[in-house]
Design a protein around this motif. Structure first.
Motif, short mmCIF file in Angstrom:
data_model
loop_
_atom_site.label_atom_id
_atom_site.label_comp_id
_atom_site.label_asym_id
_atom_site.label_seq_id
_atom_site.Cartn_x
_atom_site.Cartn_y
_atom_site.Cartn_z
N TRP A 168 5.33 10.68 0.40
CA TRP A 168 4.33 10.43 -0.66
C TRP A 168 4.66 11.23 -1.90
CZ3 TRP A 168 1.24 14.30 -2.65
CH2 TRP A 168 0.31 13.89 -3.59
N ALA A 169 5.04 12.54 -1.69
CA ALA A 169 5.35 13.38 -2.84
C ALA A 169 6.57 12.86 -3.59
CB ALA A 169 5.57 14.82 -2.38
N GLU A 172 7.74 9.72 -3.66
CA GLU A 172 7.39 8.46 -4.34
C GLU A 172 6.53 8.71 -5.59
OE1 GLU A 172 5.49 6.10 -1.44
OE2 GLU A 172 7.33 5.74 -0.22
N SER A 173 5.58 9.65 -5.47
CA SER A 173 4.71 9.96 -6.62
C SER A 173 5.53 10.52 -7.77
CB SER A 173 3.63 10.95 -6.21
OG SER A 173 2.81 10.41 -5.19
N TYR A 174 6.51 11.39 -7.46
CA TYR A 174 7.33 11.95 -8.53
C TYR A 174 8.21 10.86 -9.16
CZ TYR A 174 11.06 14.45 -10.88
OH TYR A 174 11.97 14.86 -11.84
N GLU A 228 7.61 7.73 -9.41
CA GLU A 228 6.82 6.82 -10.22
C GLU A 228 6.54 7.38 -11.62
OE1 GLU A 228 3.35 6.04 -8.00
OE2 GLU A 228 4.34 4.72 -6.52
N GLU A 229 6.36 8.68 -11.72
CA GLU A 229 6.06 9.32 -13.02
C GLU A 229 6.78 10.66 -13.09
OE1 GLU A 229 2.20 10.43 -15.82
OE2 GLU A 229 1.89 9.66 -13.79
N ALA A 235 2.83 15.31 -14.88
CA ALA A 235 2.58 14.60 -13.62
C ALA A 235 3.07 15.42 -12.42
CB ALA A 235 3.27 13.24 -13.65
N LEU A 257 0.99 16.88 -9.28
CA LEU A 257 1.46 16.59 -7.91
C LEU A 257 1.61 17.87 -7.10
CD1 LEU A 257 2.75 14.73 -5.74
CD2 LEU A 257 4.94 15.06 -6.91
N ARG A 269 -1.88 19.34 -6.27
CA ARG A 269 -2.57 18.56 -5.25
C ARG A 269 -1.95 18.77 -3.87
NH1 ARG A 269 -3.27 11.93 -5.33
NH2 ARG A 269 -4.47 11.81 -3.37
#
Length: 447
Positions: free
Chosen positions: A66-67, A69-71, A73-74, A79, A83, A86
């Motif tokens: 998840w971490a 993929e989140s990075y 994406e942005e 961001a 991340l 969180r």
């Protein structure tokens, strides 16, 4: 072929097993306990620990995926800050971006391989990007690095998020339990074996004719029964020996009185061939009585002494030399043995005189035995004895002479007395073919 291999393997297993009662008893108790502990530990790790570890590793791999993929994406600084914050607050993960860096080439593996395998499998299933991890560098954390555009995303995760950390405590408790049970088993088995050892020592001391040791029944009920039976048997044997010795001594005394009168009458009579023959018969009868009494008396109440064997054998050799035999002695003056001197001297005298009677050359050698103790070898160049009649030669009153010619001196007790004395010392006498061509008698004495 398979049957032969099975037999060879079975013999090999028997050779590897302990030879003592203590060792075998300990093996019987400890081996099943150890196997049970190993089986329980294996089942625990296979069914519980590995399942829990796999679930934890999969959860951690999902958070890391998840971490990443989140990075991706942005990929901006604000961001990534959100991340990272969180992930720290919600998942306990410390995430850092190492720009311009590459994944390490070398990798250190954990001593406990299942840890690395579970994490490797979970990360491989959830991540498409190259990754690297290390479970050994930090005691409380797992270092995981994932290749991302522009650098490496480094994640430090608590160890308890990757796998179950309490498994070693279970192993420790199992090990402590095994050691404790083994110690208790050693304590109890040793106490039981000690009672058997005392019984064996008492039996050995009695068999060697030594002084009766202070011994009383001790240990388990079966061992006490055996000890009580041994004490009763020892009393019966001692009583029998005393009765036999007393009987033979009385008979010897009663026979010596008329023999003395006969010797006196013959001494006072006119010399003639008949009187000379009668004197020889009287001397032969006296010699027979002496042999009977020596055989019945055995070793008497003589105590054990440490003697120099060469000196004792030199005294015995003089009798053979006076009988006309050539005697050669090869003995180290430093060799000693704990024996009953008079009894051993009587046994060796019987062997040496027997060799002197049947041969012209006698050789006596004393040497150490490889397994401890000493042996005395008496060789002669006489006619010898057939190999199939060696044991028959030790029978009391046996002469290996079918006619039992009474003109032959002795009553066939020489070898019987000698073996009885040797076995009374815990040894034995064996016969063999002599290099001189006659008979070889080997007296084996324990160390």
């Amino acid at each position: 072929m398979r049957l032969v291999s099975t037999r060879v393997f079975g013999r090999w297993i028997k050779r590897q097993l302990p030879k003592t009662l203590f060792g075998r008893s300990l093996l019987i108790i400890v081996l099943p306990v150890a196997l049970m502990q190993v089986a329980v530990t294996y089942v625990f790790f296979d069914n519980h620990w590995q399942t829990v570890t796999s679930r934890l590793s999969e959860g951690l791999a999902g958070d890391i995926a998840w971490a990443v993929e989140s990075y991706q994406e942005e990929p901006t600084a604000p961001a990534f800050a959100r991340l990272s914050r969180r992930a720290e607050e919600s998942m306990g993960l410390s995430i850092a971006l190492q720009q311009g860096r590459e994944l390490p080439v070398n990798r250190r593996y954990s001593f406990f391989a299942p840890i690395d395998r579970a994490l490797q499998r979970a990360l491989s299933e959830r991540l498409d990007e190259p990754f690297w991890f290390d479970t050994t560098r930090y005691p409380a954390y797992v270092d995981i690095r994932v290749a991302v555009p522009g650098g490496v995303l480094r994640v430090l995760a608590p160890r308890d998020r990757a796998f179950a950390t309490q498994g070693h405590i279970f192993v420790l408790w199992m090990t402590v339990a095994t050691v404790l049970l083994t110690a208790i088993a050693i304590l109890f088995i040793r106490n039981q074996v000690r009672a058997i050892e005392r019984l064996a020592n008492a039996a050995e001391a009695f068999g060697r004719g030594g002084e009766a040791v202070a011994f009383k029944p001790h240990g388990a009920r079966e061992v006490r029964r055996a000890a009580t039976a041994f004490l009763a048997m020892r009393s019966r044997i001692q009583r029998h020996i005393e009765q036999r010795t007393t009987l033979l001594a009385s008979v010897s005394h009663d026979l010596r009185t008329p023999l003395t009168r006969l010797k006196l009458a013959l001494a006072l009579s006119e010399p003639s061939k008949r009187t000379d023959a009668m004197k020889k018969d009287v001397l032969e009868m006296e010699h027979m009585i002496d042999e009977y009494l020596a055989f019945a008396r055995g070793e008497g109440g003589e105590g054990l002494e440490v003697v120099t064997l060469r000196q004792l054998i030199e005294e015995v050799s003089e009798g053979a030399r006076r009988a006309g035999a050539e005697v050669a002695l090869d003995a180290d003056a430093r060799l000693t043995a704990e024996v009953r001197p008079n009894a051993l001297k009587r046994a060796l005298s019987n062997l040496v005189m027997n060799a002197a009677v049947h041969g012209e050359h006698v050789e006596i050698a004393v040497r150490s035995r490889p397994n401890g103790g000493v042996e005395i070898v008496v060789d002669d160049d006489g006619p010898g004895i057939p190999a199939d009649r060696y044991e028959e030669a030790f029978k009391a009153f046996g002469r290996l002479d079918e006619s039992r010619n009474q003109n032959t001196k002795g009553v066939g007790l020489g070898l019987a007395i000698a073996r009885d004395v040797a076995r009374g010392h815990g040894g034995d006498i064996v016969l063999d073919r002599s290099p001189l061509g006659g008979l070889r008698a080997v007296v084996q004495l324990p160390g």
